[in-house]
Each structure stands twice: as C-alpha cells, then as structure tokens.
Design a protein around this motif. Structure first.
Motif, short mmCIF file in Angstrom:
data_model
loop_
_atom_site.label_atom_id
_atom_site.label_comp_id
_atom_site.label_asym_id
_atom_site.label_seq_id
_atom_site.Cartn_x
_atom_site.Cartn_y
_atom_site.Cartn_z
N LEU A 79 0.83 -1.21 0.00
CA LEU A 79 0.00 0.00 0.00
C LEU A 79 0.86 1.26 0.00
CD1 LEU A 79 -2.77 -1.08 2.52
CD2 LEU A 79 -3.08 -0.64 0.08
N ALA A 80 1.95 1.23 0.74
CA ALA A 80 2.86 2.37 0.75
C ALA A 80 3.41 2.64 -0.65
CB ALA A 80 4.01 2.12 1.73
N LEU A 81 3.79 1.60 -1.36
CA LEU A 81 4.31 1.76 -2.71
C LEU A 81 3.22 2.22 -3.67
CD1 LEU A 81 6.67 -1.34 -3.00
CD2 LEU A 81 7.20 0.98 -2.26
N LEU A 82 2.02 1.71 -3.50
CA LEU A 82 0.92 2.09 -4.38
C LEU A 82 0.56 3.57 -4.22
CD1 LEU A 82 -1.49 -0.97 -4.14
CD2 LEU A 82 -0.38 -0.13 -6.22
N LEU A 99 -7.35 -3.16 -8.07
CA LEU A 99 -6.97 -4.51 -8.48
C LEU A 99 -5.87 -5.06 -7.59
CD1 LEU A 99 -7.40 -6.75 -10.61
CD2 LEU A 99 -5.60 -5.66 -11.97
N SER A 100 -4.89 -4.22 -7.27
CA SER A 100 -3.79 -4.66 -6.42
C SER A 100 -4.25 -4.94 -5.00
CB SER A 100 -2.68 -3.61 -6.41
OG SER A 100 -2.17 -3.41 -7.71
N MET A 101 -5.14 -4.09 -4.48
CA MET A 101 -5.61 -4.27 -3.11
C MET A 101 -6.46 -5.52 -2.97
SD MET A 101 -6.51 -0.29 -2.17
CE MET A 101 -7.20 -0.71 -0.56
N LEU A 102 -7.22 -5.85 -4.02
CA LEU A 102 -8.15 -6.97 -3.93
C LEU A 102 -7.54 -8.30 -4.34
CD1 LEU A 102 -11.38 -5.29 -5.37
CD2 LEU A 102 -10.85 -5.75 -2.98
N ALA A 103 -6.58 -8.28 -5.29
CA ALA A 103 -6.15 -9.53 -5.89
C ALA A 103 -4.65 -9.78 -5.88
CB ALA A 103 -6.65 -9.60 -7.35
N SER A 104 -3.88 -8.92 -5.22
CA SER A 104 -2.43 -9.11 -5.19
C SER A 104 -1.93 -9.58 -3.84
CB SER A 104 -1.71 -7.81 -5.60
OG SER A 104 -1.85 -7.58 -6.98
N GLY A 105 -2.83 -10.10 -3.01
CA GLY A 105 -2.42 -10.59 -1.70
C GLY A 105 -2.39 -9.53 -0.64
N VAL A 108 -3.77 -17.04 -11.22
CA VAL A 108 -3.99 -15.86 -12.05
C VAL A 108 -3.51 -14.60 -11.33
CG1 VAL A 108 -5.74 -14.42 -13.16
CG2 VAL A 108 -5.93 -16.91 -13.26
N CYS A 109 -3.81 -14.52 -10.05
CA CYS A 109 -3.42 -13.34 -9.26
C CYS A 109 -1.90 -13.20 -9.15
CB CYS A 109 -4.04 -13.41 -7.87
SG CYS A 109 -5.85 -13.27 -7.85
N GLU A 110 -1.19 -14.31 -9.23
CA GLU A 110 0.27 -14.26 -9.15
C GLU A 110 0.89 -13.45 -10.28
OE1 GLU A 110 1.54 -18.28 -9.11
OE2 GLU A 110 1.10 -18.60 -6.97
N LEU A 111 0.15 -13.27 -11.38
CA LEU A 111 0.67 -12.57 -12.55
C LEU A 111 0.44 -11.07 -12.50
CD1 LEU A 111 -0.50 -15.08 -15.32
CD2 LEU A 111 1.74 -14.95 -14.19
N LEU A 112 -0.25 -10.58 -11.48
CA LEU A 112 -0.52 -9.15 -11.36
C LEU A 112 0.73 -8.40 -10.91
CD1 LEU A 112 -4.05 -9.31 -9.69
CD2 LEU A 112 -3.51 -8.92 -12.09
N SER A 127 -5.79 6.28 -11.84
CA SER A 127 -4.94 5.41 -11.01
C SER A 127 -5.76 4.39 -10.21
CB SER A 127 -4.11 6.26 -10.05
OG SER A 127 -4.93 7.03 -9.19
N LEU A 128 -7.09 4.57 -10.16
CA LEU A 128 -7.91 3.69 -9.33
C LEU A 128 -7.92 2.23 -9.78
CD1 LEU A 128 -11.04 5.89 -8.47
CD2 LEU A 128 -9.14 5.21 -6.97
N PRO A 129 -8.00 1.93 -11.09
CA PRO A 129 -8.05 0.50 -11.48
C PRO A 129 -6.90 -0.32 -10.92
CG PRO A 129 -8.65 1.88 -13.34
CD PRO A 129 -8.19 2.81 -12.26
#
Length: 265
Positions: free
Chosen positions: A78-81, A190-196, A211-215, A184-186
C-alpha cells in the motif's frame, strides 16, 4: 588514460548533480501539494488498520501465516501504491500540463534523467515508509526477525521501480490532475483486492491464486512475505522476480512509446 578517467568521473558527477538538483526542486514542489502529501504519507499507514479486522476472520494459521506476516507485506504494498504509483501519476501529469517537463527538455537534462529526477522524492518516501512499517510491525505485532531479509529488500526495490514506471505510464493517458485520481484507481483496486494485500493468495483457490500471481504488485507481496517467513523456495522467488521485472520492462517500453511531454489539453 588519466584524462579519460577524469572525464568519466566528471560526467558521472554532472549527471548526479543534475538528478540531485531536479530531485530537490521536485521535493519542494511536492511539499506544496498537501493533498499529495496526505495521500502519500498517511493513507498507507491508516489502511492496514482496517485490514486487521478482516484478518481476524481468516484462518491464517491453517495456511502458515499470522497477523504480522499478512499485514506487513500488505502495508508495504500500500505504501508503494499510494506514495509512489498514485503520487507520481499526479506529479507527472501536473508537471506536463504546467509545461515544466517541456522546459526541462530544452536544457542539459536527458529524458530519462527528467523522469528519474522527478520520481526520486516519491521513491524515497516509499522506501522510508517501507522501513518504518517493517520496524513498526515487527515491534507492535511481536514478529520474528526476517529469515530471508535479502528477498524482502529485493521485493521493495523492485516494487519502487515498477510503481514509478507504472505511474509514468498512467500519466501518459491522463489529461488533467483531477482525472489522475480516477485513472490510477483501477490498478489500486486490483492490487488491493487480488495481489495478496486484502486477502493472502494462500487463502484463495489454487486457480484463482495462479492468475493473481501474474498481477504487478503480487511479486512484491510474495517476496516481502517470503523474506519474513523464509518459506519461499528458490524457484518461487525467481518466478516472482521474473514477473516483477517483466512488468517493469513493459512499463518502461510503454513510457518510451507513449509518454507525452506536451500538454494534452
């Protein structure tokens, strides 16, 4: 030979000086934008608190995790995002629309130097927050010391570079500073919900997790978590690194191909 070496040292110093001057100027401009500072500095520190309640509903021990190893990688992601990706998207758009980037191109600065120099303050904020979060979570959540610290460091560094490049890509397709908050929202959601971040991949079904591993942000979370738990195999670490490098390479290619230096209005 000595003259050549001196010239090389002088050239390197000149480039470093140009980057330093641009970074200092950008830091001054960044300090005047309260909205950007609040988003970059405080949002990454507040959001993990909301994730803590959600973590209580998950059976983390079943998947070899605990509260600390879930929250720490999520907080760093989240800090990086917010501090790097979202902040730089707005920075690049504002500097372009105010003709700052166009004026910089008329001087000695090269195009990559302009982008890197403008990104340095946000990148340093992201790195500083990552260190602060790592120390804070380790102390407050009574976490053990990282078992494979180089993996965690690699994940953070890859994340900073990738988020900066993705911010420049998003800025290329953003017309105004106001719309930067939308474009920047998409990737943020997407990262918050599906990137762990909100939900560890270990909790998800295998096909969904694959599939999420590829994000883009998933390798960062994977490497940071693996750095603390020490459970990441060499092949898994290599795979996460390759995915992060692939996204970074694609982002750099997109910046070289589509980044706009002139105002879009």
């Amino acid at each position: 030979m000595n003259t050549a070496k001196t010239a090389e040292r002088g050239g390197a110093t000149t480039m470093a000086g140009r980057l330093g001057a641009l970074a200092r100027a950008e830091l001054t401009l960044l300090g005047r934008s309260r909205a950007t500072l609040v988003t970059a500095l405080f949002v990454p520190l507040v959001v993990p608190i909301s994730l803590r309640s959600a973590a209580g509903e998950m059976d983390l021990e079943k998947h070899g995790l605990d509260l600390g190893t879930m929250l720490l990688p999520a907080a760093i992601a989240l800090a990086l995002l917010f501090a790097v990706y979202a902040a730089l998207t707005g920075v690049f758009v504002v500097r372009r629309e105010e003709l700052v980037l166009k004026r910089l191109r008329t001087g000695e600065l090269r195009d990559p130097e302009i982008l890197v120099g403008a990104a340095l303050p946000s990148a340093m904020i992201g790195l500083g927050q990552s260190v602060l979060l790592a120390v804070g979570c380790t102390l407050l959540l009574d976490m053990d010391a990282p078992k494979a610290l180089p993996l965690a460091v690699l994940g953070v560094l890859l994340g900073v570079v990738m988020c900066a490049a993705l911010g420049a890509v998003t800025a290329a397709f953003t017309r105004t500073a106001e719309s930067a908050q939308v474009t920047s929202l998409p990737l943020l959601f997407l990262s918050m919900l599906a990137s762990g971040v909100a939900v560890p991949l270990e909790v998800l079904p295998d096909r969904v997790a694959a599939v999420c591993e590829l994000l883009p942000l998933t390798p960062v979370v994977t490497l940071v978590r693996g750095g603390w738990t020490g459970s990441l195999s060499g092949g898994e670490a290599l795979g996460a690194t390759v995915i992060a490098l692939a996204w970074t390479g694609l982002a750099v290619f997109a910046v070289r191909r589509w980044f706009r230096w002139d105002p879009r209005h």
